[in-house]
Each structure stands twice: as structure tokens, then as C-alpha cells.
Enzyme design. Structure first.
Site, PDB file in Angstrom:
ATOM      1  N   PRO A  81       0.820  -1.218   0.000  1.00 20.75           N
ATOM      2  CA  PRO A  81       0.000   0.000   0.000  1.00 20.75           C
ATOM      3  C   PRO A  81       0.849   1.262   0.000  1.00 20.75           C
ATOM      4  O   PRO A  81       1.903   1.323   0.644  1.00 20.75           O
ATOM      5  CB  PRO A  81      -0.813  -0.128   1.289  1.00 20.75           C
ATOM      6  N   CYS A  82       0.353   2.276  -0.724  1.00 22.09           N
ATOM      7  CA  CYS A  82       1.177   3.471  -0.947  1.00 22.09           C
ATOM      8  C   CYS A  82       0.583   4.736  -0.343  1.00 22.09           C
ATOM      9  O   CYS A  82       1.106   5.828  -0.558  1.00 22.09           O
ATOM     10  CB  CYS A  82       1.362   3.681  -2.448  1.00 22.09           C
TER      11      CYS A  82
END
Length: 380
Positions: A81-82
Site C-alpha cells: 500500500p502506498c
């Protein structure tokens, strides 16, 4: 002989699709998003899919279950996840210690256990500089301690045959030798705002082996006309392919699926009817202009240019340049998939917003394919 991959944080399977296009075979995929994983499983029925928070998956038990020895797996791929690194999140809401921003460490635990020959980590470009480079340095140092040769860089999908100016960062790691990033195959004007002064960086395409950038019309110009709220789903192609890009995405497909246009509210319809190709909220009369908006919001795409980044909000005109160039609607799920370089025989499952998220949160397959080709060049 096909090379085996495992996809962590797999989502709908953008990375996997790109590797499959180069002959790789997906052995296992893990994700906590049930609907995205359903899409993955539908398109890769021979892959073992695990719907689970990756922090609850034991790498030792997984390797045993899959029957793999260390260094037997060819490639471990994934995009943690960013949200904590993306510039789309206000700086005041980015916290390094937030649990989603620590999942790259979980990824590294799987690297340590499986010791794949190659490791590919994908994320937003900001991960290379976020928190003064702390994350980039930690990923690089930990991989090097495990014996990998590591390189990292940011690539723009438009330079690899994708009709979208989406930038992504990659870490390439190898137990064998340093992997080289793929050379661009396409070149053109990829500014985020075409009203600004034109870039002076030009290239004579006739004197190079690089093709022109793929445009929106190259990608979706053959798809059936639709009004907002209509759909053309699971039906044959009414028009012949018009471009080489369409030939590539039509390969192996006989029908158009997911060509679904979202209904618009009265105010959204009033706005789009006043806009011409390439125009946006800045061109609306004061009585229809939103008080606040993102750059390019309520914008129509340009036919002769690539799309801007396709996000999970592609169905909402206020979130970006997502209106069709000439038709009075936002782009459909299939058009978004085309602009993301998904093949036409790739089916998305779920509600409209779920399908939009699956596309917007994935890696463009043709960009992933270019990364896979870099591995093949070294390995072969």
C-alpha cells in the site's frame, strides 16, 4: 519452461497480467481485498489465491504449503500500500508509523523466507524520497543484507506503450546480477497540463527506434458509443480494430465486456455538455463552476494525447480528467481498462466503484510486461 511468480498485495492482477504476457506463471496471489481477489481468481483460475491480511500469513508455512525450496521461486512481485507515500494524501495525514506504511517490511519477510532469484517491488514515485529517503534506504539495505543486488527508479507508463501518463517507482533486486531498467519504447508529450508551455525536450522519432506515444483515440476509438447510464456488455465488436494498440488488447478476445457508463447527476450532465475536447472546470461559466476542484477536474480527455493517471475515482468527474473526449459521460470501465493496458479478455467483477478501484489501484500490465522483459534478458 515457464517461470513461477508469487504476487503479494496482488489486487486485481495488473502486475501478474504483465508477467503472464511474457510467459511467466503465477503460483500464488495474496490480498486482503475480497472483490479484487475474486477478479484475480476469475482471470487466473489456476493460481492459488489467498484472501487474507498479509500480516496474518506465515511465510514459512506458505513456502511449505506451496512445496518450494529456498531459491526455487523465480520472482516475488508486489506493490505494498502506498497511501502513506502518495502526494495525493495531504502531508499532514502521512505517518511513517501508520500500519499500512509498514507493509513493505512484511514483504521483506517473504523475501527472506523464499529467497526468490528476483524481487520486484512497486509503489508510487514518492517512496523514493519520502521521509528524507528513509524508506528507500531501508528497503535497499535490507535486500542487500539478504544478498541481493538492488536498483530503483521511477518510470512513466506512457513511455512503455500505455496510453496514460502514470508514473510508478520500482525496486529491482537480483541474487545473480544487477537488473537493468527497460529502455523506453514510446516517446511524446506527457505533460500533466497541456495548457502550460510545451516541453522543449523533443526527439526525432525517424532517427530512433522509439514509437510515438499511444493516445486515447489509439486506445478506445473503436469502442461503441454510449450515453451516460448505458452499457454494452458481453457483446461482439461492432467495429474493426483501427490501431496496433487495439490489435494487442483484442488478441484472444471475441467480445467487449465491462463497457459500462455511469449515470451522471443533473449538475454533472450540465457541465459536460458545455465542455469541448480537452476543456475542464476552468472553462465552465461561473454558475456551473465548482468552488474548489483538482487540477483537470471535470475535464474531457484529449483524443490525440495519453490520459492522465487513471485513479480509483475514475467514475467521478470532479476527481480528474475523466470525461470522454466527445461523448457526454465519464469513461466506462472498459475504456479505463484499455487506458490502463488491460487485455479485452480480462474481466472485472464487482460493483462499478469496486471495478474502478481495481483498475486505478493496479499496475498497468504493459508497464509490468516491460519489467518482466528485463528479467528475461538477464536470466536468458
Amino acid at each position: 519452461m515457464s517461470y513461477k511468480i508469487i504476487d503479494l498485495f496482488a489486487g486485481a492482477g495488473g502486475l501478474t497480467t504483465g508477467f503472464h504476457l511474457n510467459g511467466f506463471e503465477s503460483l500464488c496471489a495474496i490480498d486482503s481485498n475480497k472483490k479484487a481477489l475474486a477478479t484475480y481468481g476469475y482471470n487466473f483460475p489456476h493460481t492459488k489465491v489467498i484472501h487474507q491480511d498479509i500480516r496474518k500469513v506465515n511465510p514459512v508455512e506458505l513456502r511449505s504449503w506451496l512445496g518450494l525450496q529456498r531459491e526455487e521461486l523465480k520472482v516475488l512481485i508486489g506493490g505494498p500500500p502506498c497511501q502513506g507515500f502518495s502526494r495525493n494524501i495531504p502531508a499532514g495525514y502521512r505517518y511513517l508509523n501508520e500500519h499500512r506504511n509498514q507493509l513493505y517490511r512484511t514483504f521483506l519477510e517473504f523475501v527472506q523466507e523464499f529467497r526468490p532469484i528476483y524481487v520486484i517491488i512497486e509503489n508510487v514515485p514518492e517512496i523514493l524520497s519520502a521521509y528524507k529517503g528513509v524508506v528507500k534506504n531501508e528497503i535497499t539495505e535490507q535486500l542487500e543484507l539478504l544478498g541481493y543486488k538492488v536498483t530503483s527508479n521511477s518510470l512513466n507508463a506512457a513511455n512503455y506503450g500505455v496510453p496514460q501518463t502514470r508514473a510508478r517507482a520500482f525496486f529491482l533486486a537480483s541474487l545473480d546480477r544487477v537488473l537493468k531498467f527497460p529502455e523506453p519504447t514510446n516517446f511524446g508529450d506527457i505533460r500533466s497540463d497541456y495548457r502550460t508551455k510545451k516541453s522543449c525536450h523533443q526527439m526525432n522519432l525517424l532517427e530512433s527506434n522509439i514509437a510515438p506515444i499511444v493516445t486515447v483515440k489509439d486506445a478506445i476509438g473503436d469502442l461503441p458509443l454510449l450515453n451516460a447510464g448505458q452499457k454494452y456488455d458481453d457483446e461482439g465488436y461492432p467495429l474493426a480494430s483501427q490501431t496496433a494498440y487495439q490489435d494487442i488488447l483484442r488478441n484472444g478476445s471475441t467480445k467487449i465486456v465491462n463497457h459500462i457508463a455511469r449515470a451522471l447527476s443533473p449538475i454533472q450532465m450540465a457541465r459536460v455538455r458545455l465542455l469541448k475536447e480537452g476543456q475542464d472546470a476552468r472553462d465552465l461559466p461561473s454558475e456551473l463552476a465548482p468552488k474548489k476542484h483538482y487540477s483537470g477536474a471535470y475535464g474531457r480527455l484529449y483524443w490525440d494525447k495519453p490520459a492522465r493517471t487513471i485513479t480509483r475515482w475514475v467514475f467521478h468527474p470532479g476527481s480528474g480528467r475523466f470525461f470522454h473526449p466527445t461523448q457526454d459521460r465519464t469513461i466506462t470501465i472498459r475504456e479505463a481498462a484499455r487506458l490502463h493496458s488491460y487485455p479485452d479478455n480480462f474481466h472485472f467483477l464487482g460493483t462499478y466503484t469496486e471495478m474502478a478501484s481495481q483498475i486505478g489501484e493496479s499496475v498497468p500490465p504493459l508497464l509490468a510486461k516491460a519489467i518482466a522483459e528485463s528479467i528475461l534478458q538477464v536470466h536468458n
